[in-house]
Design a protein around this motif. Sequence first.
Motif, mmCIF file in Angstrom:
data_model
loop_
_atom_site.group_PDB
_atom_site.id
_atom_site.type_symbol
_atom_site.label_atom_id
_atom_site.label_comp_id
_atom_site.label_asym_id
_atom_site.label_seq_id
_atom_site.Cartn_x
_atom_site.Cartn_y
_atom_site.Cartn_z
ATOM 1 N N ILE A 158 37.015 -72.150 -69.790
ATOM 2 C CA ILE A 158 37.485 -72.089 -68.153
ATOM 3 C C ILE A 158 37.713 -70.339 -68.107
ATOM 4 O O ILE A 158 38.330 -69.765 -68.527
ATOM 5 C CB ILE A 158 38.817 -72.812 -68.059
ATOM 6 C CG1 ILE A 158 38.670 -74.316 -68.383
ATOM 7 C CG2 ILE A 158 39.094 -72.861 -66.692
ATOM 8 C CD1 ILE A 158 40.054 -74.955 -68.669
ATOM 9 N N ILE A 159 37.009 -70.025 -66.888
ATOM 10 C CA ILE A 159 37.233 -68.582 -66.468
ATOM 11 C C ILE A 159 37.558 -68.598 -65.083
ATOM 12 O O ILE A 159 37.227 -69.054 -64.127
ATOM 13 C CB ILE A 159 35.787 -68.041 -66.435
ATOM 14 C CG1 ILE A 159 34.961 -68.175 -67.553
ATOM 15 C CG2 ILE A 159 35.672 -66.784 -65.899
ATOM 16 C CD1 ILE A 159 33.610 -67.721 -67.589
ATOM 17 N N VAL A 160 38.939 -67.943 -65.120
ATOM 18 C CA VAL A 160 39.658 -67.480 -63.856
ATOM 19 C C VAL A 160 39.455 -66.119 -63.528
ATOM 20 O O VAL A 160 39.962 -65.380 -64.225
ATOM 21 C CB VAL A 160 41.200 -68.003 -64.014
ATOM 22 C CG1 VAL A 160 41.803 -67.888 -62.651
ATOM 23 C CG2 VAL A 160 41.136 -69.462 -64.755
ATOM 24 N N ASN A 161 38.802 -66.042 -62.386
ATOM 25 C CA ASN A 161 38.730 -64.491 -61.828
ATOM 26 C C ASN A 161 39.618 -64.349 -60.578
ATOM 27 O O ASN A 161 39.496 -65.409 -59.665
ATOM 28 C CB ASN A 161 37.162 -64.488 -61.419
ATOM 29 C CG ASN A 161 36.183 -64.272 -62.597
ATOM 30 O OD1 ASN A 161 36.424 -63.470 -63.346
ATOM 31 N ND2 ASN A 161 35.185 -65.298 -62.575
ATOM 32 N N VAL A 162 40.207 -63.324 -60.396
ATOM 33 C CA VAL A 162 41.272 -62.916 -59.433
ATOM 34 C C VAL A 162 40.950 -61.624 -59.151
ATOM 35 O O VAL A 162 41.144 -60.708 -59.782
ATOM 36 C CB VAL A 162 42.575 -63.252 -59.983
ATOM 37 C CG1 VAL A 162 43.901 -63.264 -58.789
ATOM 38 C CG2 VAL A 162 42.871 -64.317 -60.864
ATOM 39 N N VAL A 163 40.806 -61.497 -57.946
ATOM 40 C CA VAL A 163 40.402 -60.171 -57.370
ATOM 41 C C VAL A 163 41.408 -59.834 -56.174
ATOM 42 O O VAL A 163 41.540 -60.782 -55.186
ATOM 43 C CB VAL A 163 38.964 -60.178 -56.669
ATOM 44 C CG1 VAL A 163 38.648 -58.905 -56.248
ATOM 45 C CG2 VAL A 163 37.913 -60.480 -57.846
ATOM 46 N N LYS A 164 41.768 -58.578 -56.147
ATOM 47 C CA LYS A 164 42.830 -58.102 -55.082
ATOM 48 C C LYS A 164 42.001 -57.611 -53.639
ATOM 49 O O LYS A 164 40.959 -56.886 -53.958
ATOM 50 C CB LYS A 164 43.535 -57.096 -55.563
ATOM 51 C CG LYS A 164 44.819 -56.485 -54.541
ATOM 52 C CD LYS A 164 45.464 -55.474 -55.307
ATOM 53 C CE LYS A 164 46.783 -54.892 -54.099
ATOM 54 N NZ LYS A 164 47.535 -53.954 -54.509
ATOM 55 N N ASN A 165 42.545 -58.035 -52.609
ATOM 56 C CA ASN A 165 42.140 -57.437 -51.360
ATOM 57 C C ASN A 165 40.495 -57.866 -51.425
ATOM 58 O O ASN A 165 40.077 -57.082 -50.593
ATOM 59 C CB ASN A 165 42.247 -56.038 -51.097
ATOM 60 C CG ASN A 165 43.858 -55.526 -51.190
ATOM 61 O OD1 ASN A 165 44.683 -56.323 -50.683
ATOM 62 N ND2 ASN A 165 44.272 -54.465 -51.753
ATOM 63 N N PHE A 166 40.142 -58.924 -51.573
ATOM 64 C CA PHE A 166 38.753 -59.453 -51.720
ATOM 65 C C PHE A 166 38.810 -60.408 -50.336
ATOM 66 O O PHE A 166 39.510 -61.489 -50.348
ATOM 67 C CB PHE A 166 38.356 -60.306 -52.897
ATOM 68 C CG PHE A 166 37.209 -60.791 -52.758
ATOM 69 C CD1 PHE A 166 36.005 -60.096 -53.273
ATOM 70 C CD2 PHE A 166 36.792 -61.958 -52.576
ATOM 71 C CE1 PHE A 166 34.669 -60.219 -53.283
ATOM 72 C CE2 PHE A 166 35.441 -62.582 -52.652
ATOM 73 C CZ PHE A 166 34.466 -61.621 -53.138
#
Length: 774
Positions: A158-166
């Motif tokens: 399971i891959i969780v990608n979290v990006v700021k101000n995206f």
Amino acid sequence: MSRPVLLSNIGTRFQIAIPTGWFTTISMYVSRKIYNHLVTVDYQQGGVRGTAYIADRYNVANELMREMTTREIALSITSQDGPQTIAINAYYSTDSSIAGDDLQDDLYRSSRANVITHNKPTTAPEQLPDYSTFHIFVQDAPPSAQEPGAHEFDDMIIIVNVVKNFTPPPAVDTSSQALTVAGKSAIKDFQQKYNNPTGPGRYIPIPPVLPTPNYTPSVFPVAILGAGVSGLYIAMMLDSLGIKYELLEGSRRIGGRLYTHNFPSSPGKYQYYDVGAMRYPNTSFMQRTFDLARNRLGLQDKMLPYIRGNDNAFLHYNGISVTKAKVKATANSVDLFKFSQSSDGNIPDSYIAAGSGAFWNKILGNLRQLFVDNPFDVAFKKLQELDKHTVTSYLSFVEGIPYDTIKWYETMESRTGLFDASLTETVLASLVFNDPRFEGREIDWYCFDGGSEIIHKAMTEKVRSKPSLNYRAVALKETDGGASITVTFDRSSGPRQLPQTDRKYSNVISTMSLACLRVVDLDNIYLTNGQRCAIRQLAYTPSVKIGLQFRTPWWERLGIVGGQSSTDRPIRDIVYPSYGPDDSHFGSEPFQKSNCMIASYTGMEDSQRMGGLMKGRGSPEEKILLDLVIRDLAAVHNLKPEVLWEEYEDYFPWDFHRDQFQLGAFCQFGPGQFKNIYPHLTHPASRQQRLHFAGDATSTFHGRVWVAGALNSSWRVVMGLLQNHPELNPNPRENIIEKFTTIWGPSEEWDPKDLAVHNYIAQKLAEPESKNRQ
């Protein structure tokens, strides 16, 4: 909290804290197992809590296949309204009957996991946004239960990608997605039925790679029955692949429901009206239609803006006629048409105050809102739980609306009897033009300069094998041990009144309506019970248009240019032209548009009444019909009938229900019908899969978007033809399927692999020893 943090990791339950303003995507990768994988995600979106399911299902063990497969980006979450915590759970099931996100008893939490966290490196360039990635490696069972040589944590990632101000991607156009997912959901259920050894169907194991039979080259052409837009599009596709075919039409004209009537008594450039398809919204579900017109036929300059609304048009109910502008300017509490109980009507005043538009805006709006408040798959599942309802039963038993009020909604907002249609079909259709994700967005509508017939005329010019007219198919039978199909044609309706003739083909593609296919003798060709029931049961709604030609467009004197008026009188809807002016016609100056209008556009029960008076030009019944239309037009526009008789020149009525080559305007699925009928119509018939069904009824884009549905069904048929019969390839050294997708693009409705599995099931069902005749 400045960045995402893994709060807890208990077994295979994980909690990740997401700060405000971060955008999250979650993907699942799985190894090929004989069981199912499931990830649940508890999240918050727009202040509403929900649970999403990301599932993957495999059924055939193959020790040689160790690679991972992906569900791609299966869930996207924004946290613009404040920080939130998402909870992720990993499960698996050894019960191969479980499908999708259905939680059964035989469901096990994965045994353990390992989490690796990656953050943006401190040396990263400034333009690189802050990000965090969580890799969750999951194990389903203790090592002793693993396959020999398996790695410790290779069952699921399971891959969780979290990006700021995206900036999240634009909202998915639900109008198109809802229709395609409805079809994919029905196909998934159908395939599970035949791939379940414990269920009622015959177990058909689906191989991971379908075998390629050793075919010999085909010696017979492909028959395309019907030269409407679907048949012509298939011919264009086969031309591009170099496959031999014959295009055969039962009637004396080409185009099917692309039908433009040109008035002969006073001809001119704009002396016509579109009997069939007449307006085209530029939305996602019409992409293939616009690609055909603009890119493949070069009709870009022939597309005119279609005028949908006009405030000077009229609403006429209960004998009262007012302009739409007045209705808009008047509060709903004012009962303009005297339907309320306080006005001696039978509708409670509270419903009058809300307005009849509450049906579309509030009631159906609440169901459309599901697709805003939930991930798409969750919203679709919630909607499918209502699939047992008609519109009437839902409004009555779920919303608790009085029957008289329901019929008031139907009278004001729809066709008489159309509320007996499936609720889910109605909601999905409403998403096409009222997608809540695009509220306030203006949709551009178009019509064609010269009428919609210019489309089929341009297509006819393109195809190499021109359509042969007056070839009405009356019987199909399997010949040469199933290696061919012989079609018997009745040619007596042609000018030479020729006798019946037989022709032999390698494959037959029927683009006829199912209503017309119903009267063809199919006793000597193999169809499953499901296919025979579909051909017999699917309803086609009636629809009538009556076009009138006048000396001048007198409605423009009332300030009406384009748009539509509506009434509860028999003519129901009046459509004013969006094309013109015609300087070649007497009296056209100084008017803006054509002097031909659709004086009556009706459907369902309204059409049955009008169609009963269509007995032929000059007949007593049609004199009654014409007098009725003129009287109704006069009443709606507050004019005297004598004024319109002075303007009258010609008329032309058309009833699709009574057209022997249509027997209905478009298909209308009832509750539960689409789910149970659509899968049977999308796989080929005959013992060797040589009879194929096309046309809008065999597409998720069916009904009132018939051109889009016809084109999409054509793609599916040709792809299935290539998959089932590689002997049709004129150049075996060339990958004809790759060539096809390169030229004609992918399908919104079908993935080629899913279609191959679907066709494989059809092949197994057609085997003589098969006991399953579904």
